[in-house]
Design an enzyme around this catalytic site. Structure first.
Site, PDB file in Angstrom:
ATOM      1  N   ARG A   1      -7.182  -0.535   0.633  1.00 16.98           N
ATOM      2  CA  ARG A   1      -8.186  -0.481   1.695  1.00 16.98           C
ATOM      3  C   ARG A   1      -7.512  -0.969   2.964  1.00 16.98           C
ATOM      4  O   ARG A   1      -6.570  -1.776   2.919  1.00 16.98           O
ATOM      5  CB  ARG A   1      -9.376  -1.383   1.372  1.00 16.98           C
ATOM      6  CG  ARG A   1     -10.122  -1.024   0.094  1.00 16.98           C
ATOM      7  CD  ARG A   1     -11.250  -2.017  -0.165  1.00 16.98           C
ATOM      8  NE  ARG A   1     -12.016  -1.669  -1.348  1.00 16.98           N
ATOM      9  CZ  ARG A   1     -11.755  -2.124  -2.577  1.00 16.98           C
ATOM     10  NH1 ARG A   1     -10.732  -2.962  -2.766  1.00 16.98           N
ATOM     11  NH2 ARG A   1     -12.499  -1.768  -3.610  1.00 16.98           N
TER      12      ARG A   1
ATOM     13  N   LYS B   1     -12.365  -6.507  -2.906  1.00 15.88           N
ATOM     14  CA  LYS B   1     -13.771  -6.815  -2.693  1.00 15.88           C
ATOM     15  C   LYS B   1     -14.251  -7.844  -3.707  1.00 15.88           C
ATOM     16  O   LYS B   1     -13.914  -7.779  -4.885  1.00 15.88           O
ATOM     17  CB  LYS B   1     -14.621  -5.541  -2.819  1.00 15.88           C
ATOM     18  CG  LYS B   1     -14.535  -4.620  -1.619  1.00 15.88           C
ATOM     19  CD  LYS B   1     -15.516  -3.476  -1.755  1.00 15.88           C
ATOM     20  CE  LYS B   1     -15.539  -2.599  -0.515  1.00 15.88           C
ATOM     21  NZ  LYS B   1     -16.506  -1.488  -0.649  1.00 15.88           N
TER      22      LYS B   1
ATOM     23  N   HIS C   1      -9.563   5.504   5.446  1.00 11.72           N
ATOM     24  CA  HIS C   1     -10.106   5.429   4.088  1.00 11.72           C
ATOM     25  C   HIS C   1      -9.851   6.721   3.315  1.00 11.72           C
ATOM     26  O   HIS C   1      -9.740   6.703   2.079  1.00 11.72           O
ATOM     27  CB  HIS C   1     -11.604   5.123   4.133  1.00 11.72           C
ATOM     28  CG  HIS C   1     -12.099   4.414   2.907  1.00 11.72           C
ATOM     29  ND1 HIS C   1     -11.599   3.183   2.501  1.00 11.72           N
ATOM     30  CD2 HIS C   1     -13.030   4.755   1.981  1.00 11.72           C
ATOM     31  CE1 HIS C   1     -12.215   2.807   1.396  1.00 11.72           C
ATOM     32  NE2 HIS C   1     -13.084   3.742   1.058  1.00 11.72           N
TER      33      HIS C   1
ATOM     34  N   ARG D   1      -6.844   6.556   1.147  1.00 14.83           N
ATOM     35  CA  ARG D   1      -7.062   5.911  -0.152  1.00 14.83           C
ATOM     36  C   ARG D   1      -7.617   6.926  -1.154  1.00 14.83           C
ATOM     37  O   ARG D   1      -7.214   6.961  -2.313  1.00 14.83           O
ATOM     38  CB  ARG D   1      -8.009   4.730   0.044  1.00 14.83           C
ATOM     39  CG  ARG D   1      -8.390   3.969  -1.217  1.00 14.83           C
ATOM     40  CD  ARG D   1      -9.106   2.682  -0.791  1.00 14.83           C
ATOM     41  NE  ARG D   1     -10.034   2.182  -1.785  1.00 14.83           N
ATOM     42  CZ  ARG D   1      -9.721   1.374  -2.788  1.00 14.83           C
ATOM     43  NH1 ARG D   1      -8.457   1.011  -2.956  1.00 14.83           N
ATOM     44  NH2 ARG D   1     -10.641   0.929  -3.622  1.00 14.83           N
TER      45      ARG D   1
ATOM     46  N   HIS E   1     -11.635  -0.671  -8.750  1.00 12.96           N
ATOM     47  CA  HIS E   1     -13.043  -0.322  -8.937  1.00 12.96           C
ATOM     48  C   HIS E   1     -13.600  -0.988 -10.193  1.00 12.96           C
ATOM     49  O   HIS E   1     -12.950  -0.985 -11.240  1.00 12.96           O
ATOM     50  CB  HIS E   1     -13.203   1.196  -9.080  1.00 12.96           C
ATOM     51  CG  HIS E   1     -13.008   1.936  -7.798  1.00 12.96           C
ATOM     52  ND1 HIS E   1     -12.640   3.261  -7.752  1.00 12.96           N
ATOM     53  CD2 HIS E   1     -13.119   1.531  -6.510  1.00 12.96           C
ATOM     54  CE1 HIS E   1     -12.542   3.638  -6.490  1.00 12.96           C
ATOM     55  NE2 HIS E   1     -12.818   2.616  -5.720  1.00 12.96           N
TER      56      HIS E   1
ATOM     57  N   TYR F   1     -14.018   9.075  -6.136  1.00 10.91           N
ATOM     58  CA  TYR F   1     -12.878   9.015  -5.234  1.00 10.91           C
ATOM     59  C   TYR F   1     -11.879  10.130  -5.482  1.00 10.91           C
ATOM     60  O   TYR F   1     -10.972  10.346  -4.686  1.00 10.91           O
ATOM     61  CB  TYR F   1     -12.154   7.663  -5.396  1.00 10.91           C
ATOM     62  CG  TYR F   1     -12.567   6.619  -4.411  1.00 10.91           C
ATOM     63  CD1 TYR F   1     -13.859   6.106  -4.445  1.00 10.91           C
ATOM     64  CD2 TYR F   1     -11.708   6.142  -3.451  1.00 10.91           C
ATOM     65  CE1 TYR F   1     -14.252   5.135  -3.550  1.00 10.91           C
ATOM     66  CE2 TYR F   1     -12.079   5.167  -2.552  1.00 10.91           C
ATOM     67  CZ  TYR F   1     -13.364   4.670  -2.606  1.00 10.91           C
ATOM     68  OH  TYR F   1     -13.759   3.711  -1.712  1.00 10.91           O
TER      69      TYR F   1
END
Length: 311
Positions: free
Chosen positions: A159, A182, A250, A253, A276, A285
């Site tokens: 990210r 995250k 993004h 990614r 994830h 994705y």
């Protein structure tokens, strides 16, 4: 209005989300806004301040009224679904703590919406983006900086916040980099030689030292580099290349994940590389055609393999 007891309960729930579930501050802020907005509506709807008692008596009709009110004031289905999810999570926790029946809230259906699938760049477009980014800056060290960041996004699937969060303690980049993503979740990411080379070239040219606590990537005046700068340079590059507005940092990614899968990568491994929690997020994705998916299925699924071995 919300009673002191209910406000305290909300604070405890948010703290639990932070300490036990590792929720980021932006996520906690969104949760608080969503739940307080819901409770504010219930105060007006029922004509009384919301406390532990009134909240425990919320009905299916109350929930429908809230949903209709939100849609009427223009809240998008996606945003309403997010708010409902936060409300349900808080309500489930509160019901368990206070011992009341939460069915009316928990059975409320989320509004349907079409998920926006990410749009990765083609392989040649991703390579062209890296080459073209280098030509946007006047100062050679800034050009090398931008190339290094973009190479990390595409080459390692980072990210932009993760790339810009690297400090002097992380360089020179090792073959495997420990990334805190995250919610504070850590993952190990292999660093391809091209990314290590790009970062090394930038560090040699950068006029600011790579101090252990300082960010690796610096702005023109030596301060931390912000995402907007990379977003801007990629916007310039995509205009020159004739790429769509979806060619953002993004998107690189997304491209990393899709191109790995197309090259035969395993979806579970890609999930770990991206950090994830859910495999369904990784699937979103990766943009790969049906023929490729069937090829992966045919090679990997035990039933498919068994069918090939039958006489």
């Amino acid at each position: 209005m919300v009673s002191a007891a209910l406000s305290e309960a909300l604070g405890e729930w948010l703290e639990q989300q932070r300490s036990l579930n590792g929720a980021a501050e932006n996520t906690l802020s969104a949760y608080q806004t969503d739940v307080l907005g819901f409770l504010g509506f219930m105060t007006q709807h029922n004509g009384a301040a919301q406390g532990l008692g009134p909240v425990s008596r919320i009905t299916v009709s109350d929930m429908r009224s809230w949903m209709a009110h939100e849609r009427a004031r223009g809240v998008a289905a996606r945003s309403l679904a997010r708010s409902l999810s936060a409300v349900k999570s808080f309500y489930r926790w509160l019901a368990e703590r206070e011992g009341f029946e939460p069915t009316a809230v928990l059975t409320t259906r989320s509004p349907k919406f079409q998920k926006k699938l990410p749009r990765p760049l083609a392989v040649d477009a991703a390579r062209a983006m890296i080459d073209t980014v280098e030509m946007q800056a006047r100062a050679p060290w800034i050009a090398l900086r931008d190339v290094a960041v973009v190479t990390l996004l595409y080459g390692c699937g980072l990210r932009i916040s993760e790339a810009l969060g690297l400090t002097g303690a992380d360089v020179p980049l090792p073959e495997t980099l420990r990334i805190r993503g995250k919610g504070g979740k850590e993952r190990l990411v292999p660093v391809i030689p091209a990314a290590r080379s790009a970062v090394s070239a930038y560090l040699r040219a950068c006029p600011y030292p790579a101090e252990p606590e300082a960010p690796v990537f610096r702005g023109a005046r030596g301060g931390p580099l912000y995402p907007k700068a990379i977003q801007s340079v990629m916007a310039q590059a995509r205009m020159q290349l004739g790429l769509p507005a979806t060619a953002t940092p993004h998107a690189l990614r997304h491209s990393f994940a899709t191109h790995l899968l197309n090259a035969g990568g395993d979806l579970r491994s890609i999930q770990e590389l991206l950090g994830h929690a859910s495999l369904s997020t990784t699937q979103a994705y990766t943009a790969v055609d049906t023929a490729r998916l069937m090829e992966v299925y045919d090679k990997a699924h035990p039933k498919a393999a068994g069918a090939r071995s039958d006489p």
